[in-house]
Every structure is written in C-alpha cells, then in structure tokens.
Design a protein around this motif. Structure first.
Motif, short mmCIF file in Angstrom:
data_model
loop_
_atom_site.label_atom_id
_atom_site.label_comp_id
_atom_site.label_asym_id
_atom_site.label_seq_id
_atom_site.Cartn_x
_atom_site.Cartn_y
_atom_site.Cartn_z
N GLU A 9 30.86 -19.45 15.27
CA GLU A 9 31.42 -20.78 15.54
C GLU A 9 32.91 -20.85 15.19
O GLU A 9 33.64 -21.64 15.77
N ASN A 10 33.36 -20.04 14.25
CA ASN A 10 34.76 -20.07 13.82
C ASN A 10 35.67 -19.22 14.71
O ASN A 10 36.88 -19.31 14.59
N ARG A 11 35.12 -18.43 15.60
CA ARG A 11 35.94 -17.58 16.46
C ARG A 11 36.62 -18.42 17.53
O ARG A 11 36.05 -19.34 18.08
N LYS A 12 37.85 -18.04 17.81
CA LYS A 12 38.64 -18.71 18.82
C LYS A 12 38.63 -17.86 20.10
O LYS A 12 38.46 -16.65 20.05
N PRO A 13 38.84 -18.47 21.25
CA PRO A 13 38.94 -17.69 22.48
C PRO A 13 40.09 -16.69 22.40
O PRO A 13 41.12 -16.96 21.79
N TYR A 14 39.88 -15.54 23.00
CA TYR A 14 40.90 -14.49 23.04
C TYR A 14 42.09 -14.98 23.84
O TYR A 14 41.95 -15.45 24.97
N SER A 15 43.28 -14.89 23.25
CA SER A 15 44.48 -15.44 23.90
C SER A 15 45.29 -14.38 24.65
O SER A 15 46.33 -14.70 25.22
N GLY A 16 44.82 -13.14 24.66
CA GLY A 16 45.54 -12.10 25.40
C GLY A 16 45.44 -12.32 26.90
O GLY A 16 44.62 -13.10 27.39
N LEU A 17 46.27 -11.59 27.63
CA LEU A 17 46.31 -11.75 29.08
C LEU A 17 45.48 -10.72 29.84
O LEU A 17 45.23 -10.87 31.03
N THR A 18 45.08 -9.65 29.15
CA THR A 18 44.29 -8.60 29.80
C THR A 18 43.06 -8.28 28.97
O THR A 18 43.03 -8.52 27.76
N ARG A 19 42.06 -7.73 29.62
CA ARG A 19 40.84 -7.31 28.93
C ARG A 19 41.20 -6.19 27.94
O ARG A 19 41.99 -5.30 28.25
N SER A 20 40.60 -6.23 26.76
CA SER A 20 40.85 -5.23 25.73
C SER A 20 39.54 -4.83 25.06
O SER A 20 38.58 -5.61 25.06
N LEU A 21 39.52 -3.66 24.51
CA LEU A 21 38.37 -3.16 23.77
C LEU A 21 38.79 -2.97 22.32
O LEU A 21 39.82 -2.35 22.04
N VAL A 22 37.99 -3.51 21.40
CA VAL A 22 38.24 -3.34 19.97
C VAL A 22 37.04 -2.58 19.39
O VAL A 22 35.89 -2.96 19.63
N ILE A 23 37.32 -1.51 18.66
CA ILE A 23 36.26 -0.72 18.02
C ILE A 23 36.49 -0.77 16.51
O ILE A 23 37.61 -0.51 16.05
N ALA A 24 35.45 -1.09 15.76
CA ALA A 24 35.55 -1.14 14.30
C ALA A 24 34.63 -0.06 13.73
O ALA A 24 33.46 0.05 14.12
N ILE A 25 35.17 0.74 12.83
CA ILE A 25 34.40 1.80 12.18
C ILE A 25 34.43 1.56 10.68
O ILE A 25 35.50 1.50 10.09
N ASP A 26 33.26 1.40 10.11
CA ASP A 26 33.13 1.21 8.67
C ASP A 26 32.61 2.52 8.08
O ASP A 26 31.44 2.84 8.23
N VAL A 27 33.50 3.29 7.46
CA VAL A 27 33.10 4.56 6.86
C VAL A 27 32.73 4.31 5.42
O VAL A 27 33.57 3.94 4.60
N GLY A 28 31.45 4.47 5.13
CA GLY A 28 30.95 4.27 3.78
C GLY A 28 30.73 5.59 3.07
O GLY A 28 30.83 6.66 3.67
N THR A 29 30.40 5.53 1.81
CA THR A 29 30.19 6.76 1.03
C THR A 29 28.91 7.48 1.45
O THR A 29 28.86 8.70 1.43
N THR A 30 27.89 6.76 1.84
CA THR A 30 26.62 7.37 2.24
C THR A 30 26.35 7.17 3.73
O THR A 30 25.95 8.10 4.41
N PHE A 31 26.54 5.96 4.20
CA PHE A 31 26.33 5.65 5.61
C PHE A 31 27.55 4.96 6.19
O PHE A 31 28.32 4.34 5.47
N SER A 32 27.69 5.06 7.50
CA SER A 32 28.78 4.41 8.21
C SER A 32 28.21 3.58 9.35
O SER A 32 27.04 3.75 9.72
N GLY A 33 29.00 2.69 9.89
CA GLY A 33 28.57 1.86 11.00
C GLY A 33 29.69 1.65 11.99
O GLY A 33 30.87 1.82 11.65
#
Length: 103
Positions: A9-33
């Motif tokens: 609910e707190n997210r705002k619409p993307y204000s960029g002009l072109t489609r974009s891809l965002v990738i998030a990598i969470d590297v943990g000590t035992t597991f990553s996501g």
C-alpha cells in the motif's frame, strides 16, 4: 488505534519513462535469496521472489539457496548454490582445484 499500511500500500507508481528490471540479491551467511520487479511506467511495482534454482528442482517453492560458490583457478565462478552441493560438482571441484567460498 494505529493505522498500519502494508508495504504494498505504501508503494508509489513507478515514475520512470521506460520499462526497467530490478533484481535484488540477499547474500546471507547460510542461505541467500533473490527477488525481482519489472517496473512499468505509471504502475505500482510488484515484487516477485525467485523460488526455483538449479540443483533444487526437487524442492518446489523454496525461496532460499545455500550461500556456496566455487571459483576456478582463474577466479571465474563455476558453480553456486544447491548445484555446488551436488556430488558431481564437488568431485569436479576437487579434480580441478576449484576454490569453495562459504561461511
């Protein structure tokens, strides 16, 4: 009473002009996501978790991957995650002198 909004609910619409891809990598000590979002101009982003990884085909829906990486003698990554835990990769790593990184 406190009005608690969800993260969505707190997210705002993307204000960029072109489609974009965002990738998030969470590297943990035992597991990553991993998660990603495809940003469409004027739309509220939807975050998606990656739930299938090489070497984990038998574990449907598991969003965690072991934090293990093998590098060859030249520093090139050659295996990662659950795939790096397979007996065939471990044997090849030993034969070829790969370097294993983990906690």
């Amino acid at each position: 009473m406190v009005n608690m909004k969800s993260a969505t609910e707190n997210r705002k619409p993307y204000s960029g002009l072109t489609r974009s891809l965002v990738i998030a990598i969470d590297v943990g000590t035992t597991f990553s996501g991993v998660s990603y979002a495809i940003l469409e101009p004027g739309e509220i982003p939807k975050i998606h978790g990656v739930t299938r990884f090489p070497g984990q085909e038998h574990v449907a829906g598991n969003s965690k991957i072991p934090s293990i990486i093998y590098y060859d003698k030249h520093g090139k990554m050659v295996a990662a995650g659950a795939e790096a835990e397979t007996s065939s990769v471990q044997a090849q790593a030993e034969d070829e002198g790969w370097i294993k990184t983990e906690l």
